[in-house]
Motif scaffolding. Structure first.
Motif, PDB file in Angstrom:
ATOM      1  N   PRO A 105       0.803  -1.224   0.000  1.00  0.00           N
ATOM      2  CA  PRO A 105       0.000   0.000   0.000  1.00  0.00           C
ATOM      3  C   PRO A 105       0.844   1.287   0.000  1.00  0.00           C
ATOM      4  N   ALA A 106       1.983   1.266   0.679  1.00  0.00           N
ATOM      5  CA  ALA A 106       2.835   2.461   0.722  1.00  0.00           C
ATOM      6  C   ALA A 106       3.384   2.773  -0.675  1.00  0.00           C
ATOM      7  N   ARG A 107       3.864   1.760  -1.384  1.00  0.00           N
ATOM      8  CA  ARG A 107       4.392   1.965  -2.738  1.00  0.00           C
ATOM      9  C   ARG A 107       3.277   2.378  -3.684  1.00  0.00           C
ATOM     10  N   TYR A 108       2.062   1.848  -3.479  1.00  0.00           N
ATOM     11  CA  TYR A 108       0.914   2.233  -4.288  1.00  0.00           C
ATOM     12  C   TYR A 108       0.655   3.731  -4.128  1.00  0.00           C
ATOM     13  N   SER A 109       0.630   4.213  -2.891  1.00  0.00           N
ATOM     14  CA  SER A 109       0.395   5.641  -2.630  1.00  0.00           C
ATOM     15  C   SER A 109       1.494   6.491  -3.257  1.00  0.00           C
ATOM     16  N   GLU A 110       2.734   6.016  -3.129  1.00  0.00           N
ATOM     17  CA  GLU A 110       3.870   6.728  -3.719  1.00  0.00           C
ATOM     18  C   GLU A 110       3.739   6.777  -5.240  1.00  0.00           C
ATOM     19  N   PHE A 111       3.358   5.657  -5.841  1.00  0.00           N
ATOM     20  CA  PHE A 111       3.179   5.582  -7.287  1.00  0.00           C
ATOM     21  C   PHE A 111       2.106   6.555  -7.756  1.00  0.00           C
ATOM     22  N   ILE A 112       0.972   6.573  -7.068  1.00  0.00           N
ATOM     23  CA  ILE A 112      -0.129   7.472  -7.434  1.00  0.00           C
ATOM     24  C   ILE A 112       0.324   8.922  -7.315  1.00  0.00           C
ATOM     25  N   ARG A 113       1.041   9.230  -6.267  1.00  0.00           N
ATOM     26  CA  ARG A 113       1.541  10.594  -6.063  1.00  0.00           C
ATOM     27  C   ARG A 113       2.488  10.979  -7.215  1.00  0.00           C
ATOM     28  N   GLU A 114       3.405  10.073  -7.581  1.00  0.00           N
ATOM     29  CA  GLU A 114       4.340  10.337  -8.695  1.00  0.00           C
ATOM     30  C   GLU A 114       3.565  10.529 -10.005  1.00  0.00           C
ATOM     31  N   TYR A 115       2.559   9.709 -10.211  1.00  0.00           N
ATOM     32  CA  TYR A 115       1.782   9.784 -11.429  1.00  0.00           C
ATOM     33  C   TYR A 115       1.042  11.112 -11.539  1.00  0.00           C
ATOM     34  N   GLU A 116       0.435  11.548 -10.432  1.00  0.00           N
ATOM     35  CA  GLU A 116      -0.309  12.804 -10.435  1.00  0.00           C
ATOM     36  C   GLU A 116       0.599  14.004 -10.618  1.00  0.00           C
ATOM     37  N   GLU A 117       1.871  13.872 -10.190  1.00  0.00           N
ATOM     38  CA  GLU A 117       2.836  14.960 -10.385  1.00  0.00           C
ATOM     39  C   GLU A 117       3.383  14.952 -11.810  1.00  0.00           C
ATOM     40  N   GLY A 118       3.064  13.918 -12.559  1.00  0.00           N
ATOM     41  CA  GLY A 118       3.493  13.841 -13.947  1.00  0.00           C
ATOM     42  C   GLY A 118       4.887  13.267 -14.130  1.00  0.00           C
ATOM     43  N   GLY A 119       5.447  12.715 -13.102  1.00  0.00           N
ATOM     44  CA  GLY A 119       6.792  12.153 -13.198  1.00  0.00           C
ATOM     45  C   GLY A 119       6.786  10.663 -13.161  1.00  0.00           C
ATOM     46  N   ARG A 120       7.932  10.133 -13.258  1.00  0.00           N
ATOM     47  CA  ARG A 120       8.117   8.689 -13.096  1.00  0.00           C
ATOM     48  C   ARG A 120       9.451   8.457 -12.462  1.00  0.00           C
TER      49      ARG A 120
END
Length: 140
Positions: A125-140
């Motif tokens: 779940p922590a990596r999922y939240s981090e992934f979503i946050r990165e995605y919404e910021e437009g980065g990878r």
């Protein structure tokens, strides 16, 4: 005699066809090479899309011109005979078939992404939240 080539002094030099060293530049099929080079630059889908878009644009311009002249022919109906499919109609059928395949691939990719995200959310779940946050910021 211990020399393995002792017989060469007594024999007539004979060379069978294709027995010597051959240094020959063999030309490849230029058409195949051209196809390979084009395929590296543009996929078949990109070429098909460009051609079908150009024909569709031509059809639209022909329809506009026909309206201005008070006529109704378009590429789709031009030359149409009873029970015969026009080239424009065949092209439109092909475009529809390609679009259905593209839509299927989009749906499959979307479903696969949703499954992967769901699995990530369950497993980490922590990596999922981090992934979503990165995605919404437009980065990878």
């Amino acid at each position: 005699m211990s020399n393995p080539n002792w017989f060469s002094w007594y024999s007539f030099p004979f060379f069978a066809p294709l027995s010597g060293a051959v240094a020959q530049d063999i030309e490849t099929n230029v058409g195949a090479q051209l196809d390979d080079d084009v395929a590296k630059k543009l996929s078949v889908t990109e070429r098909f899309d460009a051609l079908s878009d150009a024909v569709e644009e031509l059809d639209d311009k022909l329809a506009t011109l026909a309206k201005a002249l008070g006529q109704t022919p378009t590429l789709e109906t031009f030359g149409e005979k009873s029970g015969q499919t026009t080239p424009m109609r065949r092209l439109r059928n092909m475009v529809d078939a390609v679009n259905k395949i593209k839509d299927r691939h989009r749906r499959d990719a979307d479903l696969e992404a949703k499954r992967a995200l769901s699995r990530l959310k369950t497993v980490d779940p922590a990596r999922y939240s981090e992934f979503i946050r990165e995605y919404e910021e437009g980065g990878r």
